[in-house]
Write an enzyme that holds these catalytic residues in place. Structure first.
Site, short mmCIF file in Angstrom:
data_model
loop_
_atom_site.label_atom_id
_atom_site.label_comp_id
_atom_site.label_asym_id
_atom_site.label_seq_id
_atom_site.Cartn_x
_atom_site.Cartn_y
_atom_site.Cartn_z
CD GLU A 294 22.04 60.56 -7.06
OE1 GLU A 294 22.99 61.35 -6.87
OE2 GLU A 294 21.32 60.60 -8.09
CE LYS B 205 26.25 62.69 -8.60
NZ LYS B 205 24.84 63.12 -8.42
CB CYS C 149 23.20 60.35 -10.55
SG CYS C 149 21.75 61.19 -11.26
#
Length: 283
Positions: free
Chosen positions: A41, A119, A161
């Site tokens: 990331e 995300k 994440c």
């Protein structure tokens, strides 16, 4: 499919991070001959001020390839094409008005983009140690659940994440045909020590998918000049929850062979998706 996780210790300079990523990818391909390479990331710009994050971010071409590509996009596409490998570009900053998306891109061995994921879950938390994070100050959340074809029998589900804490996303990816989960991350050391391996193994076990999780490592500086440390320990986990490859604390890589047969045998022995009886939605 031989798969390599590339663990980096990035800073705020995108050109320097590109050079580091190129060197690590080239070395890993030379040594291990993977079919798929995965970056972490925000490997392109981790830390720094908002101005630095925006300077490193790009307006991406349209998914059909129209529009001008920036240096990060060209790098990811070019290294896939040059080495004839699939590349999951971790995540990079995508410009979106006055904010950014935290965006993952996947390229096939011809260098063509085959998937784009923004995300969904943003990291707005205070850790037990008192460190505060406000990802939503800089980023907008995405909304689309995204899968990507890796081979005739392997389909990737994309997440980033903090998404790993939301199992409903991973159940949705499994329902859409995913059998490999690709998760770039920049986990803090504190949350990494407590939860990283546990969460990754849990998502692999409950979805009966291969888990490929690639993290940043080392220390970077945040917008206020404070040091932040990320956990590393990138790993590949099979559908039974066994860790089959792992990087430790520093920059480097690790490679494992992802096999469809392991998925099929695990799901046949324990058909958990056929046994689901509840659908729970919490406010």
């Amino acid at each position: 499919m031989r798969t390599t996780v590339i663990q980096m210790a990035p800073g705020a300079s995108a050109p320097e991070n590109i050079d580091t990523a190129r060197a690590l990818i080239t070395a890993a391909i030379t040594a291990d001959r993977p079919d798929l390479v995965v970056l972490p990331e925000m490997w392109s710009c981790l830390g720094g001020t908002n101005d630095m994050k925006f300077a490193a971010a790009e307006v991406l071409p349209a998914p059909d390839g129209t529009g001008e590509a920036g240096p990060l996009y060209r790098f990811l596409s070019g290294i896939a094409r040059a080495h004839g490998v699939s590349v999951h570009g971790g995540s990079i900053g995508e410009r979106h008005g006055k904010k950014l998306f935290n965006t993952a891109l996947v390229f096939n061995p011809q260098g063509r983009e085959i998937a784009r994921y923004r995300k969904i879950h943003l990291f707005d938390v205070t850790t037990p140690g008192g460190e505060g994070y406000r990802e939503s100050d800089t980023y907008e959340p995405g909304s689309d659940i995204v899968t990507a074809p890796l081979s005739p029998d392997l389909t990737a589900g994309l997440a980033i994440c903090y998404d790993i804490r939301f199992p409903a996303l991973f159940h949705a990816l499994r329902a859409r045909g995913a059998n490999v989960l690709l998760v770039p991350a920049a986990f803090t050391v504190e949350t990494g020590l407590a939860h990283w391996e546990t969460l990754l193994r849990a998502r692999a076990i409950e979805t009966q998918c291969w888990m490929v999780a690639c993290g940043t490592t080392g220390t970077h500086t945040d917008a206020s000049g404070q040091p932040r440390r990320t956990y590393g320990h990138s790993m590949i986990i099979d559908p039974w929850g066994t860790i089959v490859a792992q990087v430790s604390d520093g920059p480097g890589w690790s490679t494992a062979r992802i096999e469809r047969g392991v998925i099929d045998s695990t799901r046949a022995r324990m058909p958990v998706m056929a046994h689901h009886r509840l659908s729970i939605h919490t406010p």
